[in-house]
Design an enzyme around this catalytic site. Structure first.
Site, PDB file in Angstrom:
ATOM      1  N   GLN A 226       1.152  -0.965  -0.217  1.00 27.27           N
ATOM      2  CA  GLN A 226      -0.121   0.078   0.092  1.00 27.27           C
ATOM      3  C   GLN A 226       0.965   1.514  -0.090  1.00 27.27           C
ATOM      4  OE1 GLN A 226      -3.073   0.037   3.404  1.00 27.27           O
ATOM      5  NE2 GLN A 226      -4.401   1.852   2.295  1.00 27.27           N
TER       6      GLN A 226
ATOM      7  N   HIS B 174      -9.805  -3.112  10.042  1.00 25.92           N
ATOM      8  CA  HIS B 174     -10.091  -2.796   8.367  1.00 25.92           C
ATOM      9  C   HIS B 174     -10.227  -4.610   7.706  1.00 25.92           C
ATOM     10  CE1 HIS B 174      -8.135   0.330   7.383  1.00 25.92           C
ATOM     11  NE2 HIS B 174      -7.083   0.065   7.792  1.00 25.92           N
TER      12      HIS B 174
ATOM     13  N   GLU C 110      -9.815   4.953   5.882  1.00 24.32           N
ATOM     14  CA  GLU C 110      -8.601   4.833   7.279  1.00 24.32           C
ATOM     15  C   GLU C 110     -10.427   5.220   7.873  1.00 24.32           C
ATOM     16  OE1 GLU C 110      -6.042   3.384   8.497  1.00 24.32           O
ATOM     17  OE2 GLU C 110      -5.935   3.029   6.046  1.00 24.32           O
TER      18      GLU C 110
ATOM     19  N   ASP D  94       2.293   8.333  -0.980  1.00 24.33           N
ATOM     20  CA  ASP D  94       3.055   8.099   0.827  1.00 24.33           C
ATOM     21  C   ASP D  94       3.720   9.899   0.741  1.00 24.33           C
ATOM     22  OD1 ASP D  94       2.972   5.661   0.877  1.00 24.33           O
ATOM     23  OD2 ASP D  94       5.331   5.655  -0.956  1.00 24.33           O
TER      24      ASP D  94
ATOM     25  N   MET E 197       7.763   5.360  10.562  1.00 23.93           N
ATOM     26  CA  MET E 197       7.506   6.163   9.331  1.00 23.93           C
ATOM     27  C   MET E 197       6.721   7.652  11.092  1.00 23.93           C
ATOM     28  SD  MET E 197       7.127   6.077   5.406  1.00 23.93           S
ATOM     29  CE  MET E 197       5.473   5.264   5.487  1.00 23.93           C
TER      30      MET E 197
HETATM   31  N1  BES Z   1      -3.488   0.711   6.102  1.00 23.70           N
HETATM   32  C1  BES Z   1      -2.438   1.684   6.951  1.00 23.70           C
HETATM   33  C2  BES Z   1      -1.159   1.429   6.812  1.00 23.70           C
HETATM   34  C3  BES Z   1      -1.019   2.399   5.618  1.00 23.70           C
HETATM   35  C4  BES Z   1      -1.322   3.566   5.053  1.00 23.70           C
HETATM   36  C5  BES Z   1      -0.036   1.274   4.928  1.00 23.70           C
HETATM   37  C6  BES Z   1      -1.071   3.916   4.072  1.00 23.70           C
HETATM   38  C7  BES Z   1       0.513   3.096   3.426  1.00 23.70           C
HETATM   39  C8  BES Z   1      -0.223   3.870   2.869  1.00 23.70           C
HETATM   40  C9  BES Z   1      -2.851   0.626   8.363  1.00 23.70           C
HETATM   41  O1  BES Z   1      -3.793   0.211   8.361  1.00 23.70           O
HETATM   42  C10 BES Z   1      -2.721   1.870   9.216  1.00 23.70           C
HETATM   43  O2  BES Z   1      -3.442   2.767   9.114  1.00 23.70           O
HETATM   44  N2  BES Z   1      -1.325   1.501  10.679  1.00 23.70           N
HETATM   45  C11 BES Z   1      -1.873   2.521  11.528  1.00 23.70           C
HETATM   46  C12 BES Z   1      -2.119   1.867  12.615  1.00 23.70           C
HETATM   47  C13 BES Z   1      -2.670   2.760  13.335  1.00 23.70           C
HETATM   48  C14 BES Z   1      -3.656   3.602  13.280  1.00 23.70           C
HETATM   49  C15 BES Z   1      -3.395   2.085  14.707  1.00 23.70           C
HETATM   50  C16 BES Z   1      -0.446   2.583  11.159  1.00 23.70           C
HETATM   51  O3  BES Z   1       0.379   1.866  11.302  1.00 23.70           O
HETATM   52  O4  BES Z   1       0.204   3.667  12.442  1.00 23.70           O
HETATM   53 ZN    ZN Z   2      -5.587   1.578   8.344  1.00 17.33          ZN
END
Ligand code: BES
Ligand code: ZN
Length: 619
Positions: free
Chosen positions: A133, A315, A334, A391, A569
């Site tokens: 992603q 998700h 999201e 990104d 990140m």
């Molecule tokens: N799908 C996302 C991570 C992502 C978003 C990867 C956009 C690449 C591009 C994942 O579900 C996410 O939101 N992760 C969060 C977790 C948090 C909100 C609990 C993170 O990585 O911080």
């Molecule tokens: Zn997410």
């Protein structure tokens, strides 16, 4: 060509790929995968077919009937965001609905991080994993890399015998390789004969539910696992201490799945396994179906690890069952998932915890909107991403403004009616990719007159935070905010006031302090509560960010150490930004540049790109 997705060369007039079979030979010494892919289209088709690729070598495109070469071309120079367009000419005699592509990845494939043994926990074996992603699947295999398309796939992963593989798919078999299987005889450069070497093993997978390409995922390394529930196993590098800690941290997973099913309907993906990755994993979690990928920084023995799992679990309904059509509607993934995550957290950890998370999110939203004050487009839920790298604009806006929008609807119609609506929504659109308009049409049809009570256009197309967004209230939340306010007047919280605080309480407290303090105040806070040494990276990074913004140089050693030990990140962005943003930061800029040059190799390629763009903007 009709536009379908600003981030893809997919032509809406082309039939979609419905099925892919992959045979992948992993060559660790050269950090390369050599592959044969067989594609099936939804319809027989003659003419030009447009695919996405990035840093791939395309060796051949072949007819499914007699394996004769089919003409193809690659765009002459890669688009900096979309990559290289692959155009395939399918003849009209005979008309095909399938074809082969023989290809190799490159060591710079943006989805892949190749770790050499010293970069792993047990230092003995190499490791590779994916992060697709939003638009990185195209750097592993050619495809129509848009979430508007959904594919089923089979994969044969040919890896060294001492390693094992996991995927976001059903594991079918682990067995010795068979010469020529999966058309591996078509592999280039002698890898066809290496395929069946005695030193290799084949791991076979099947994903028979259609998924968008960004949910394609694998990891290969020396892996171990522990059972943590009837449909959950946690995987990590085969190090007992890591596996034991992970198993303990995620013991409550089954309870969360059950709560999710009560709220959103049956869990559709059969298994919900977890994979804990090395510290360079660039996100907190990634919702790869059947196998969520996690940063090891979530293992810290408190509620917040479960929060990340609740999010990725959510998700399974919002994102993986109903998917945003392209990244301009990312909030549908999201924002919905943040709402669903908080409902699960509320059910298993109580309302106070959920409200605390909402409060942390509220503060985050206000800060993000402030950060985008010169680029208000990205404060809109639905936004224009033509020519924009997803990104580099990644932010909390789709998460928290999306959450606020859904919470606003819940307040309007009441929770029981909103719960019914969500179940209906999931049932209606499961296994489909949709846009904001489709959501709004459904909302207006299901809840007649809603547009008279809520300004739906302002919420989805307007900038900033709408006036009817809502800051949460609870005793705990209010208490933490008032303590943060008192700090401004010179009062530090007493030990008895913080005795029960866990990571999230500290995070909320730190985030509500002024962004810049006197260096002496930063030192005093750390002397009392040792925040710079916290095992919880959320707390440690929030504190270090404050220290850097306040130019309290005593902590720069700790900042350097942190930037070199994790690649998430969420931590890299604020620390590098704090170092380089603003005037009079010469020493900090030199530090940031040096640390990045030394740490770069350890970051995932996506994180490398994001840090590069932060430094390029300010140095
Ligand atoms: N799908 C996302 C991570 C992502 C978003 C990867 C956009 C690449 C591009 C994942 O579900 C996410 O939101 N992760 C969060 C977790 C948090 C909100 C609990 C993170 O990585 O911080
Ligand atoms: Zn997410």
């Amino acid at each position: 060509m009709a536009p379908l997705d600003p981030h893809s060369f997919t032509d809406s007039r082309n039939p979609a790929t419905t099925d892919i079979s992959l045979s992948l030979y992993f060559d660790f010494p050269s950090a390369t995968i050599h592959g044969v892919a067989f594609f099936i289209l939804s319809l027989p088709y003659a003419g030009q077919l447009s695919f996405d690729t990035r840093s791939l070598t395309i060796h051949q495109v072949l007819s499914p009937i007699n394996l004769s070469p089919l003409p193809f071309s690659l765009s002459s120079s890669p688009d900096p965001i979309k990559g290289t367009q692959l155009s395939i000419s399918l003849p009209d005699d005979p008309v095909f609905n399938s074809f082969f592509i023989v290809f190799s990845t490159s060591p710079s494939s943006t989805a892949l991080q190749w770790l050499c043994p010293p970069q792993t926990f047990n230092k003995k074996h190499p490791f590779v994993y994916t992060q697709c992603q939003s638009i990185h699947a195209r750097s592993i295999f050619p495809c129509q890399d848009t979430p508007a398309a959904r594919i089923r796939y089979k994969a044969l992963l040919n890896v060294p015998r001492e390693l094992s593989a996991v995927m976001s798919a059903r594991h079918v078999d682990r067995r010795p390789p068979v010469s020529g299987e999966g058309h591996s005889h078509l592999l280039p450069n002698g890898f066809n004969s290496l395929w069946s070497s005695e030193t290799r093993v084949v791991e076979e997978f099947l994903m028979n539910q259609p998924i968008p390409p960004y949910l394609f995922a694998f990891a290969v390394g020396e892996l171990g696992s522990r059972e943590v529930g009837p449909r959950t196993r946690v995987y990590a590098e085969a190090v007992n201490s890591v596996l034991d800690a992970a198993a303990k941290e995620f013991a409550g997973t089954e309870e969360m799945i059950r709560q999710g099913e009560k709220l959103f309907g049956e869990y559709a993906w059969e298994r919900f396994d977890l994979l804990v990755l090395p510290p360079s994993f660039p996100y907190g979690g990634m919702e790869n179906p059947r196998m969520v990928f996690l940063t090891p920084t979530v293992i810290k023995g408190d509620a917040s690890g479960a929060q990340v799992v609740a999010h990725e679990l959510a998700h399974s309904w919002t994102g993986n069952l109903i998917t945003n059509k392209n990244n301009e509607h990312f909030w549908l993934n999201e924002g919905f998932t943040t709402y669903a995550e908080r409902r699960i957290v509320e059910a298993v950890q109580g309302e106070d915890r959920a409200i605390l998370n909402t409060g942390i999110g509220w503060k985050g939203l206000k800060e993000e909107v402030e950060k985008f004050k010169d680029n208000l487009e990205f404060t809109k839920l639905k936004n224009n991403q033509e020519g924009v790298d997803p990104d580099t604009i990644y932010s909390e806006v789709p998460y928290e403004k999306g959450f606020q929008f859904l919470w606003r609807i819940e307040r309007q119609i009441g929770r029981p009616a909103f719960d019914e609506f969500i179940k209906e929504y999931i049932d209606t659109f499961k296994f489909q990719s949709i846009d904001t308009e489709t959501f709004l049409d459904f909302l207006e049809a299901e809840i007649p007159g809603i547009e008279k009570d809520i300004d739906l256009v302002l919420w989805t197309e307007g900038t900033g935070i709408p006036p009817d967004a809502y800051e949460p209230v609870s005793d705990l939340y209010t208490k933490i905010l008032s303590l943060a306010n008192e700090f401004k007047l010179g009062r530090m919280p007493r030990e008895d006031e913080v005795a029960d605080w866990r990571g999230q309480e500290w995070e909320l407290y730190l985030e509500n302090l002024p962004r810049v303090l006197e260096a002496s105040q930063v030192l005093a806070l750390d002397e009392r509560y040792r925040l710079s040494e916290s095992k919880d990276y959320e707390v440690k990074v929030a504190f270090l960010q404050l220290a850097v913004l306040s130019k309290c140089r005593n902590f720069y050693g700790e900042v350097e150490k942190t930037l070199k030990e994790v690649g998430r990140m969420k931590y890299l962005r604020p620390l590098y930004r704090a170092l380089v943003q603003g005037a009079g930061k010469e020493e900090e800029k030199i530090l940031a540049k040096r640390v990045f040059s030394e740490a770069r190799e350890c970051y995932h390629p996506i994180a490398q790109g994001v840090v590069e763009s932060i430094l390029a903007k300010h140095i």
